[in-house]
Design a protein around this motif. Structure first.
Motif, PDB file in Angstrom:
ATOM      1  N   ASP A   1      48.753  51.801  -6.208  1.00 39.61           N
ATOM      2  CA  ASP A   1      48.102  50.932  -7.190  1.00 39.61           C
ATOM      3  C   ASP A   1      49.038  49.807  -7.631  1.00 39.61           C
ATOM      4  O   ASP A   1      50.251  49.902  -7.506  1.00 39.61           O
ATOM      5  CB  ASP A   1      47.687  51.743  -8.422  1.00 39.61           C
ATOM      6  CG  ASP A   1      46.545  52.706  -8.133  1.00 39.61           C
ATOM      7  OD1 ASP A   1      45.779  52.437  -7.192  1.00 39.61           O
ATOM      8  OD2 ASP A   1      46.432  53.728  -8.849  1.00 39.61           O
ATOM      9  N   GLU A   2      48.399  48.772  -8.178  1.00 38.15           N
ATOM     10  CA  GLU A   2      49.177  47.623  -8.623  1.00 38.15           C
ATOM     11  C   GLU A   2      49.255  47.621 -10.147  1.00 38.15           C
ATOM     12  O   GLU A   2      48.240  47.432 -10.817  1.00 38.15           O
ATOM     13  CB  GLU A   2      48.492  46.328  -8.162  1.00 38.15           C
ATOM     14  CG  GLU A   2      48.209  46.292  -6.679  1.00 38.15           C
ATOM     15  CD  GLU A   2      49.102  45.306  -5.943  1.00 38.15           C
ATOM     16  OE1 GLU A   2      49.357  44.215  -6.483  1.00 38.15           O
ATOM     17  OE2 GLU A   2      49.565  45.650  -4.850  1.00 38.15           O
ATOM     18  N   PRO A   3      50.427  47.800 -10.709  1.00 36.13           N
ATOM     19  CA  PRO A   3      50.537  47.828 -12.170  1.00 36.13           C
ATOM     20  C   PRO A   3      50.206  46.478 -12.800  1.00 36.13           C
ATOM     21  O   PRO A   3      49.934  46.398 -13.994  1.00 36.13           O
ATOM     22  CB  PRO A   3      52.007  48.197 -12.390  1.00 36.13           C
ATOM     23  CG  PRO A   3      52.709  47.752 -11.156  1.00 36.13           C
ATOM     24  CD  PRO A   3      51.727  47.937 -10.042  1.00 36.13           C
ATOM     25  N   GLU A   4      50.187  45.428 -11.982  1.00 38.14           N
ATOM     26  CA  GLU A   4      49.882  44.085 -12.478  1.00 38.14           C
ATOM     27  C   GLU A   4      48.547  44.039 -13.233  1.00 38.14           C
ATOM     28  O   GLU A   4      48.370  43.197 -14.112  1.00 38.14           O
ATOM     29  CB  GLU A   4      49.829  43.083 -11.311  1.00 38.14           C
ATOM     30  CG  GLU A   4      51.192  42.608 -10.819  1.00 38.14           C
ATOM     31  CD  GLU A   4      51.879  43.528  -9.812  1.00 38.14           C
ATOM     32  OE1 GLU A   4      51.378  44.661  -9.584  1.00 38.14           O
ATOM     33  OE2 GLU A   4      52.921  43.130  -9.262  1.00 38.14           O
TER      34      GLU A   4
ATOM     35  N   ASP B   1      57.663  59.293  -1.179  1.00 35.18           N
ATOM     36  CA  ASP B   1      56.973  58.027  -1.434  1.00 35.18           C
ATOM     37  C   ASP B   1      57.636  57.360  -2.632  1.00 35.18           C
ATOM     38  O   ASP B   1      57.457  57.784  -3.776  1.00 35.18           O
ATOM     39  CB  ASP B   1      55.495  58.315  -1.701  1.00 35.18           C
ATOM     40  CG  ASP B   1      54.697  57.049  -1.963  1.00 35.18           C
ATOM     41  OD1 ASP B   1      55.299  55.998  -2.257  1.00 35.18           O
ATOM     42  OD2 ASP B   1      53.455  57.118  -1.879  1.00 35.18           O
ATOM     43  N   GLY B   2      58.404  56.308  -2.392  1.00 39.56           N
ATOM     44  CA  GLY B   2      59.221  55.718  -3.452  1.00 39.56           C
ATOM     45  C   GLY B   2      58.582  54.555  -4.184  1.00 39.56           C
ATOM     46  O   GLY B   2      59.253  53.860  -4.954  1.00 39.56           O
ATOM     47  N   ARG B   3      57.298  54.336  -3.995  1.00 35.87           N
ATOM     48  CA  ARG B   3      56.686  53.174  -4.640  1.00 35.87           C
ATOM     49  C   ARG B   3      56.665  53.289  -6.157  1.00 35.87           C
ATOM     50  O   ARG B   3      56.739  52.291  -6.873  1.00 35.87           O
ATOM     51  CB  ARG B   3      55.264  52.974  -4.105  1.00 35.87           C
ATOM     52  CG  ARG B   3      55.262  52.467  -2.691  1.00 35.87           C
ATOM     53  CD  ARG B   3      53.867  52.373  -2.135  1.00 35.87           C
ATOM     54  NE  ARG B   3      53.354  53.679  -1.751  1.00 35.87           N
ATOM     55  CZ  ARG B   3      52.255  53.860  -1.020  1.00 35.87           C
ATOM     56  NH1 ARG B   3      51.556  52.816  -0.637  1.00 35.87           N
ATOM     57  NH2 ARG B   3      51.852  55.067  -0.694  1.00 35.87           N
TER      58      ARG B   3
ATOM     59  N   TYR C   1      58.836  54.136  -8.190  1.00 35.46           N
ATOM     60  CA  TYR C   1      60.027  53.611  -8.873  1.00 35.46           C
ATOM     61  C   TYR C   1      59.854  52.117  -9.178  1.00 35.46           C
ATOM     62  O   TYR C   1      60.217  51.636 -10.249  1.00 35.46           O
ATOM     63  CB  TYR C   1      61.284  53.827  -8.024  1.00 35.46           C
ATOM     64  CG  TYR C   1      61.551  55.277  -7.710  1.00 35.46           C
ATOM     65  CD1 TYR C   1      62.134  56.111  -8.667  1.00 35.46           C
ATOM     66  CD2 TYR C   1      61.203  55.823  -6.484  1.00 35.46           C
ATOM     67  CE1 TYR C   1      62.373  57.456  -8.385  1.00 35.46           C
ATOM     68  CE2 TYR C   1      61.434  57.159  -6.188  1.00 35.46           C
ATOM     69  CZ  TYR C   1      62.012  57.977  -7.144  1.00 35.46           C
ATOM     70  OH  TYR C   1      62.234  59.290  -6.868  1.00 35.46           O
ATOM     71  N   SER C   2      59.276  51.403  -8.207  1.00 30.84           N
ATOM     72  CA  SER C   2      59.042  49.971  -8.449  1.00 30.84           C
ATOM     73  C   SER C   2      57.976  49.783  -9.520  1.00 30.84           C
ATOM     74  O   SER C   2      58.092  48.908 -10.386  1.00 30.84           O
ATOM     75  CB  SER C   2      58.596  49.271  -7.153  1.00 30.84           C
ATOM     76  OG  SER C   2      59.654  49.209  -6.220  1.00 30.84           O
TER      77      SER C   2
ATOM     78  N   ARG D   1      59.557  50.267 -12.947  1.00 35.37           N
ATOM     79  CA  ARG D   1      60.393  49.146 -13.401  1.00 35.37           C
ATOM     80  C   ARG D   1      59.537  47.950 -13.805  1.00 35.37           C
ATOM     81  O   ARG D   1      59.829  47.257 -14.777  1.00 35.37           O
ATOM     82  CB  ARG D   1      61.377  48.733 -12.311  1.00 35.37           C
ATOM     83  CG  ARG D   1      62.516  49.724 -12.144  1.00 35.37           C
ATOM     84  CD  ARG D   1      63.638  49.146 -11.294  1.00 35.37           C
ATOM     85  NE  ARG D   1      64.370  48.094 -12.006  1.00 35.37           N
ATOM     86  CZ  ARG D   1      65.394  47.424 -11.470  1.00 35.37           C
ATOM     87  NH1 ARG D   1      65.786  47.685 -10.237  1.00 35.37           N
ATOM     88  NH2 ARG D   1      66.023  46.497 -12.172  1.00 35.37           N
ATOM     89  N   LEU D   2      58.476  47.703 -13.056  1.00 37.48           N
ATOM     90  CA  LEU D   2      57.616  46.575 -13.414  1.00 37.48           C
ATOM     91  C   LEU D   2      56.959  46.813 -14.769  1.00 37.48           C
ATOM     92  O   LEU D   2      56.915  45.920 -15.613  1.00 37.48           O
ATOM     93  CB  LEU D   2      56.550  46.355 -12.329  1.00 37.48           C
ATOM     94  CG  LEU D   2      57.095  45.844 -10.993  1.00 37.48           C
ATOM     95  CD1 LEU D   2      55.985  45.823  -9.939  1.00 37.48           C
ATOM     96  CD2 LEU D   2      57.694  44.450 -11.145  1.00 37.48           C
TER      97      LEU D   2
ATOM     98  N   ARG E   1      58.943  44.133 -16.630  1.00 33.94           N
ATOM     99  CA  ARG E   1      58.152  42.908 -16.527  1.00 33.94           C
ATOM    100  C   ARG E   1      57.054  42.865 -17.569  1.00 33.94           C
ATOM    101  O   ARG E   1      56.814  41.838 -18.184  1.00 33.94           O
ATOM    102  CB  ARG E   1      57.555  42.759 -15.129  1.00 33.94           C
ATOM    103  CG  ARG E   1      56.897  41.407 -14.939  1.00 33.94           C
ATOM    104  CD  ARG E   1      57.001  40.877 -13.551  1.00 33.94           C
ATOM    105  NE  ARG E   1      58.319  41.059 -12.982  1.00 33.94           N
ATOM    106  CZ  ARG E   1      58.562  41.154 -11.685  1.00 33.94           C
ATOM    107  NH1 ARG E   1      57.572  41.055 -10.830  1.00 33.94           N
ATOM    108  NH2 ARG E   1      59.778  41.330 -11.243  1.00 33.94           N
TER     109      ARG E   1
END
Ligand code: HEM
Ligand code: SF4
Lengths: 167, 550
Positions: free
Chosen positions: A63-66, A87-89, A91-92, A95-96, A100
Motif C-alpha cells: 500500500d501507499e501511505p501517501e 518483505d522490507g517495504r 520500513y519505508s 519512515r514516510l 514525511r
C-alpha cells in the motif's frame, strides 16, 4: 491481539484487532472493540469515524501511505503489515508516515514480526510490535537493543554518526 | 586506510554479540531454518554443497598485514588451511563449522574485520579500483567515498530486507574502469563538472546473472555532498517498487527497465526532493574527516629508477616479462604498483593457503607500508613498492607462485568455484580454466595476443562475470551433462558491453580447441596492435562462428 511489545521492550495487553480487507461484495464488519481497518476504506468513509479513538488503520506492505497525507494525525493508531519478515517495504512506509507526513501517535508492526526485526523497526519509527505468537516476548528487550547506536539518521535520530563525530 | 574509532568498534562488537545470540537461538530451534537464513546470509554464511561457506568482508578490497595474518590463523584453526579471494574483493572460507562462526567473527572483529552484509538481500560491500590513490590518472581517491557508503549502508534500518541483493561500485579514473561499475546495481563514476566541482555520474540497474544489463545513466552529475541522500532515494524507490513476487525479476535492473531509465530517474528525483536537505546530507567536514584516513604513506623522495630497471631487465628475461605485465606505473616517482597474481596453472583462481596469506602479509610489511588490495580479478596488489626493490621482490615471490607474469592476458582467467564447490553449478569451471591455461602456456604467444579477458562461470548466476569477458564461458546443463556456452565481445570497462553468444555449446574436452580457434581468427584478422575486442568489434561474430563450427 492480546500482547504487544512496546519500544522499551515491556509487554502491554491491548484489545486492538485487525479487520481484514473484505472480499469483493462483502462489507466491512467492524467489531465492538478497538479496530484497525484497511487505510483506504477508512479514508473513503472518514466522516463516519470522526472523533473515534477506537478506530485505526492498517497498511499492507504494497500500500501507499501517501493516501493519508494531511490526515494521519486524526488516527490514534496506524499498523503496517509485514506479510513475510523478508518483505522490507514496511520500513519505508513507517519512515514516510513519521518523517514525511508527521504522524505522531502509535505506529505498530503487525504480521510476520520476529525478534531480529525489532531494532530496525524501532529505528524506522514503529513504537509497538505485535510479535508473532510463537516467539519469546521476554527476549524482545534484548533484541530491541542489540546496538547502542547506528551509523545513519532515521526516525529515531536525525543526527547521523558523521555529524555526531564532528561535535 | 580507514581505522575504526570507538563508535565503529562498539558497533562491531555489538554485531558479534548479536550474531552469537542469533546462532544460539538457531541451534536451540527457536529460529526456523527459514528465519535464520536471511540472518546468517547477512553475515556472509551460506550453506553449500560440502559445508557452510563464510564470506568475509574486505571493504573496497583494502587489507592490512595484521588482518592477513589473522585470516591465515582463522583458515588454519577453523578451516582447511586455505581461503579464496572473490570477484567482489572479499575473502571466502569454504569449510567452517556453523557453531564456530561466532568465534571466527570474534577473532576477526579484533582486527576490525567482519562478514556483515556480504550476502543476503541487502546493500553489499562497496567495491572500487584496486589502484585507487596511487594511479596517475585519477580524479580523486575514491576510497573515502566508499568508506562513507560503507558506514551509511551498514545495518541501515530501512534497507535490510530489499527485494534482492544490492551492489555499489565506485570508479574515479577517466580512462579505465577496473571496478566494472556499469554492471553494478549502482555504479558511481567520479567526475568534475564544468565549474570544476566534484561529483558522480550515476548509473543504475546494471548487473549480470540471468538478465545481464549495462546500467544506464540516471543522473549526469550528482554533487558529492548529495551522495547519501541520493542513494537513499534510489534505495527507497527500489525497496518500495522492486518486484518481490519473482526472485529472478527482483534486481533493480528489472525495475529500471520496466519504468524506463527516464521514468525511474523521475521517481528518484521526486523522492530525493523531499530528503535532499535532510541531516543525511554530507558535510564538507565529514568528507575531509574520512579523507584524513587515506592520506599518503611516508613515501621517500625518490627519482625513477629507470636505468637500474633497464639493466635488470636486460639481464633477466623473466624479470622483464614480469615487469611489463604485472607492474604498473605509480603517481610517485621511484614507486611502482605490483600485482601478485593468484593464477598459477593448476591452482583454482583466487585460492590462497594460510602460509601464502602470511607470506603476503610479510611482503606487505617489507615492501608496501603493510597494506594490500584484493582485486575483482582475484589477484592481490602491493600498491607502493620502491622501484629499486622490484627485482628483490620479484625474486622472493617467484618461488611463492605469485609472479606468474600473465596479468590481463588470456590465462589471467576470472573463474567462479563452479561444480567443484558450488551447489548451484551446472558444470565445473576450474578444470576448464586449467585446461585453457595449459593450452596457452607459451608466454611469447600469450604476450603477443595482448590483453584478453577470459571469464568463466559455472552457471548463469555469473559469479565469474562471463557476460563481460571478451571471451565468456558459461557452464550449462544438457540432459545431465556438463556443456559450455561461449560468448564473445563482452567488456566491463567504460565501454561496458554484454557479450554475444557464439552458438551451440561444447563439451569440456573441446574447450581448449574452441578457444584456440577463436584466437586464430583474431590473429588472422587483427591489424597491427589492435586488441582482441577491437578486432571483434570490427569484424563481428561471423568469422568466429565459421571457424569454430566448421
Ligand atoms: C560457492 C558458492 C557460491 C554460491 C552458492 C554463489 C551463488 C551466487 C548466486 C546465486 C548469485 C546470483 C545472484 C543474483 O543473480 O541475484 C551469485 C552472484 C555472484 N557471485 Fe556468487 N556464489 C558463490 C561463490 C562465489 C565466488 C567464489 C565468487 C567470486 C569469485 C562469487 C562472485 C559472485 C559475483 C561477482 C556475483 C554477481 C554477479 C552479478 O552481478 O549478478 N560467487 N552468486
Ligand atoms: S556462477 Fe554458478 S556455479 Fe559459479 S559460483 Fe556462482 S552460482 Fe556457483
Amino acid at each position: 491481539m492480546p500482547e504487544v511489545i512496546t519500544k522499551d521492550g515491556s509487554i502491554k495487553q491491548d484489545s486492538w484487532v485487525v479487520v481484514p480487507r473484505p472480499e469483493d461484495g462483502e462489507s466491512l464488519n467492524i467489531p465492538e472493540q478497538p479496530a484497525l481497518i484497511p487505510a483506504d476504506l477508512w479514508l473513503a468513509g472518514k466522516e463516519h469515524f470522526e472523533g473515534r479513538d477506537d478506530i485505526g488503520v492498517w497498511f499492507d506492505s504494497h500500500d501507499e501511505p501517501e493516501i493519508l497525507e494531511g490526515v494521519v494525525n486524526e488516527l490514534p493508531l496506524i499498523a503496517v503489515n509485514f506479510p513475510k519478515f523478508a518483505d522490507g517495504r514496511g520500513y519505508s512506509i513507517a519512515r514516510l508516515l513519521r518523517e514525511r507526513f508527521g504522524y505522531q501517535h502509535e505506529l505498530r508492526a503487525i504480521g510476520d514480526v520476529l525478534l531480529d526485526q525489532l531494532q530496525f523497526m524501532k529505528r524506522c519509527g514503529f513504537d509497538s510490535y505485535a510479535l508473532r505468537e510463537d516467539k519469546d516476548a521476554s527476549k524482545a528487550a534484548r533484541a530491541l537493543n542489540f546496538f547502542s547506536q547506528g551509523y545513519q539518521a532515521a526516525t529515531d535520530t536525525d543526527v547521523p554518526l558523521f555529524r555526531r563525530r564532528a561535535s | 586506510m580507514y581505522v575504526y574509532d570507538e563508535h565503529d568498534r562498539q558497533i562491531a562488537a555489538e554485531r558479534v554479540a548479536q550474531f552469537r545470540d542469533q546462532t544460539e537461538r538457531a541451534l536451540a530451534g527457536e529460529l526456523s531454518e527459514d528465519e535464520f537464513l536471511p540472518l546468517r546470509l547477512q553475515n556472509g554464511l551460506y550453506v553449500q554443497r560440502l559445508a557452510p561457506m563464510l564470506r568475509i568482508c574486505v571493504p573496497y578490497g583494502m587489507l592490512r598485514s595484521e588482518q592477513l595474518r589473522r585470516l591465515a590463523r582463522v583458515t588454519r584453526d577453523y578451516d582447511k588451511g586455505y581461503a579464496h579471494f572473490t570477484t567482489r574483493q572479499n575473502v571466502q572460507l569454504n569449510w567452517p563449522a556453523l557453531e564456530d562462526v561466532p568465534d571466527i567473527l570474534a577473532e576477526l572483529a579484533e582486527v576490525e574485520m567482519h562478514a556483515n552484509q556480504t550476502s543476503g538481500n541487502c546493500i553489499r560491500n562497496t567495491t572500487t579500483d584496486q589502484f585507487s590513490g596511487v594511479q596517475v590518472d585519477e580524479i580523486v581517491d575514491p576510497r573515502p567515498y566508499c568508506e562513507i557508503i560503507r558506514q551509511w549502508s551498514t545495518f541501515h534500518p530501512e534497507f535490510a530486507f530489499l527485494p534482492r541483493k544490492f551492489k555499489v561500485a565506485v570508479n574515479a579514473s577517466e580512462k579505465t574502469d577496473r571496478a566494472a561499475i556499469q554492471v553494478h546495481d549502482i555504479g558511481l563514476q567520479m567526475v568534475r563538472n564544468d565549474q570544476g566541482e566534484l561529483g558522480f555520474r550515476v548509473h543504475v540497474g546494471g548487473g549480470l546473472g540471468r538478465t545481464p544489463m549495462v546500467g544506464p545513466v540516471i543522473r549526469d552529475f550528482l554533487p558529492e555532498l548529495d551522495l547519501l541522500t541520493y542513494l537513499e532515494a534510489v534505495l527507497r524507490v527500489y525497496n518500495r517498487y522492486g518486484r518481490r513476487d519473482n526472485k529472478f525479476k527482483a534486481r533493480i535492473k528489472i525495475l529500471v527497465k520496466a519504468l524506463t531509465p527516464k521514468g525511474f530517474a523521475e521517481k528518484v528525483e521526486a523522492e530525493w526532493a523531499h530528503i535532499k536537505d535532510s541531516p543525511t546530507r554530507l558535510t564538507r567536514e565529514a568528507i575531509e574527516r574520512i579523507q584524513g584516513y587515506f592520506t599518503e604513506p611516508a613515501y621517500d623522495a625518490l627519482e625513477n629508477a629507470t636505468e637500474l630497471l633497464a639493466s635488470q631487465r636486460f639481464d633477466n628475461r623473466q624479470f622483464d616479462q614480469w615487469l611489463s605485465h604485472n607492474v604498473d606505473s605509480h603517481k610517485k616517482p621511484g614507486y611502482a604498483i605490483v600485482t601478485l597474481t593468484m593464477k598459477k596453472t593448476g591452482t583454482p583462481p583466487g585460492d590462497v593457503s594460510d602460509t601464502q596469506l602470511e607470506q603476503i602479509a610479510e611482503l606487505a610489511d617489507q615492501y608496501s607500508f603493510g597494506e594490500v588490495r584484493v582485486t575483482h580479478q582475484q589477484n592481490v596488489v602491493l600498491a607502493d613498492v620502491r622501484q629499486d626493490q622490484l627485482f628483490e621482490l620479484w625474486q622472493r615471490i617467484e618461488p611463492m607462485g605469485f609472479a606468474t607474469a600473465n596479468l590481463n592476458t588470456l590465462t589471467d582467467v576470472i573463474c567462479c568455484p563452479g561444480g567443484d564447490y558450488c551447489a548451484l553449478a551446472n558444470a565445473k569451471s576450474i578444470p576448464v580454466a586449467e585446461s585453457i591455461q595449459r593450452r596457452f602456456d607459451d608466454k611469447d604467444f600469450l604476450y603477443d595476443l595482448g590483453d584478453i579477458d577470459l571469464n568463466i562461470s559455472g552457471c548463469m548466476n555469473a559469479c565469474g562475470h562471463h557476460h563481460v569477458g571478451n571471451i565468456g564461458v558459461l557452464g550449462v546443463d544438457k540432459k545431465g551433462e556438463e556443456f559450455y556456452q561461449v560468448s564473445l565481445g563482452g567488456s566491463s570497462h567504460h565501454d561496458a558491453t554484454i557479450g554475444k553468444i557464439l552458438g551451440p555449446s561444447f563439451a569440456q574436452e573441446d574447450m581448449p580447441d574452441v578457444i584456440a580457434k577463436i584466437i586464430d581468427v583474431y590473429v588472422d584478422n587483427r591489424k597491427e596492435e589492435e586488441p582482441f575486442l577491437e578486432t571483434y568489434r570490427r569484424i563481428g561474430i561471423e568469422p568466429f562462428k565459421e571457424r569454430v563450427y566448421a
